[in-house]
Design a protein around this motif. Structure first.
Motif, PDB file in Angstrom:
ATOM      1  N   GLU A   1       1.175  -0.985  -0.026  1.00 40.96           N
ATOM      2  CA  GLU A   1       0.045   0.323  -0.290  1.00 40.96           C
ATOM      3  C   GLU A   1       0.518   0.945   0.340  1.00 40.96           C
ATOM      4  O   GLU A   1       0.164   2.006  -0.905  1.00 40.96           O
TER       5      GLU A   1
ATOM      6  N   ASP B   1       1.015   4.253  -2.756  1.00 44.82           N
ATOM      7  CA  ASP B   1       0.287   5.191  -2.790  1.00 44.82           C
ATOM      8  C   ASP B   1       2.279   6.644  -3.245  1.00 44.82           C
ATOM      9  O   ASP B   1       2.235   7.087  -3.429  1.00 44.82           O
TER      10      ASP B   1
ATOM     11  N   SER C   1       1.311   7.197  -6.571  1.00 48.26           N
ATOM     12  CA  SER C   1       0.498   8.595  -7.477  1.00 48.26           C
ATOM     13  C   SER C   1       0.552   9.410  -6.567  1.00 48.26           C
ATOM     14  O   SER C   1      -0.043  10.639  -7.445  1.00 48.26           O
TER      15      SER C   1
ATOM     16  N   ARG D   1      -1.710  10.986   2.632  1.00 44.75           N
ATOM     17  CA  ARG D   1      -1.690   9.959   2.019  1.00 44.75           C
ATOM     18  C   ARG D   1      -0.130  10.122   2.775  1.00 44.75           C
ATOM     19  O   ARG D   1       0.300   8.184   2.810  1.00 44.75           O
TER      20      ARG D   1
ATOM     21  N   HIS E   1       0.146   7.939   5.758  1.00 51.18           N
ATOM     22  CA  HIS E   1      -0.659   6.391   5.972  1.00 51.18           C
ATOM     23  C   HIS E   1       0.778   5.555   5.493  1.00 51.18           C
ATOM     24  O   HIS E   1       1.008   4.582   5.223  1.00 51.18           O
ATOM     25  N   ILE E   2       1.775   5.948   4.365  1.00 48.24           N
ATOM     26  CA  ILE E   2       2.847   5.472   4.062  1.00 48.24           C
ATOM     27  C   ILE E   2       4.068   5.389   5.031  1.00 48.24           C
ATOM     28  O   ILE E   2       4.385   4.195   5.386  1.00 48.24           O
TER      29      ILE E   2
END
Ligand SMILES: Cc1cc2nc3c(=O)[nH]c(=O)nc-3n(C[C@H](O)[C@H](O)[C@H](O)COP(=O)(O)OP(=O)(O)OC[C@H]3O[C@@H](n4cnc5c(N)ncnc54)[C@H](O)[C@@H]3O)c2cc1C
Length: 237
Positions: free
Chosen positions: A66, A70, A73, A190, A193-194
């Motif tokens: 994941e 990310d 992106s 993001r 999250h990373i």
């Protein structure tokens, strides 16, 4: 830039390896990471700081799928830099200025211009040097123009902005493909999250893809990633 990197490498003499890439990272049990280098060497690291561009970090973190997706992106845009040399005295600008940036609502294609001979006086002497940038998130056409058309746009904008009508005596065009990360809406979430996935395993991020594009912001990020990495190592001893 080269001067900065060389000085850093010299100051770390003996504790840095240069000219070798990282091919892969593998998670090891207990919060450490195995680093496979392009020279065939494999290192077990208690912590790793990825200071490479986000697309490269995405390629190295596939074991954290994941986080890797990310990282991949984070959008990037291309810019083109044009360095222009004029005989000394041609560029008539205030001596205390190092250049200007262009507001997005101006009718210009250029985004910034450095008066390089004033920003970096050792570059001056018998020439006046300008460094002009084009390209941003809403203009990917100008940086892709062929050399001649690009130069025409830049010279017209320089005439409008600072009144230069003389032709440059030398021009150098550098194209930077997908070089500037864009912090779009949701970037901070993001990033959280990373890092929520990578940091637990001792992998930290620093660089222009994350919390500031310019060199000072990258230095700050390097310092705080260093502190985070040390804390991780101390916690997992
Ligand atoms: C055209 C342009 C003009 C700029 N002008 C300015 C300016 O005037 N002032 C300013 O403050 N900032 C400027 N910047 C921004 C500045 O360049 C960045 O702040 C800085 O270079 C970012 O540093 P970084 O370490 O994040 O990434 P980089 O400088 O891109 O360094 C990343 C490094 O990671 C290495 N790497 C990639 N993959 C791997 C791998 N698998 N293994 C090992 N190494 C790897 C790369 O070879 C590279 O050396 C400019 C940027 C661009 C593109």
């Amino acid at each position: 830039m080269r001067v900065l990197v060389d000085a850093l490498a010299t100051s770390l003499n003996g504790s840095i390896t240069t000219g070798v890439g990282v091919d892969a990272l593998d998670r090891l049990p207990g919060g450490s990471v195995q680093v496979a280098l392009s020279n065939g060497e494999v290192i077990a690291a208690s912590a790793v700081i990825l200071a490479c561009p986000a697309p490269a970090a995405a390629g190295l973190t596939t074991q954290w799928p994941e986080a890797s997706a990310d990282l991949a992106s984070i959008p990037l845009v291309s810019v083109t830099l044009v360095a222009l040399a004029y005989p000394a005295g041609t560029v008539q600008v205030s001596a205390e200025l190092s250049g200007f940036v262009v507001p997005r609502n101006a009718e210009l294609k250029i985004t910034a211009c450095s008066y390089s001979m004033q920003k970096w006086p050792h570059l001056g002497g018998d020439v006046d040097l300008l460094r002009v940038s084009v390209g941003h998130g809403r203009d990917q056409e100008t940086p892709a123009l062929p050399d001649e058309a690009l130069l025409a746009v830049i010279l017209a904008d320089l005439e409008t902005a600072i009144g230069i009508t003389a032709a440059p005596s030398d021009v150098r065009i550098s194209r930077w493909d997908r070089a500037f990360p864009q912090y779009v809406v949701g970037h901070t979430e993001r990033l959280g999250h990373i890092e929520g996935q990578l940091n637990l395993d001792g992998v930290f991020l620093a660089g222009m893809g994350y919390r500031g594009i310019g060199i000072p912001a990258c230095i700050d990020q390097g310092r705080s990633a260093g502190v985070d990495a040390i804390l991780h190592v101390l916690e997992h001893r």
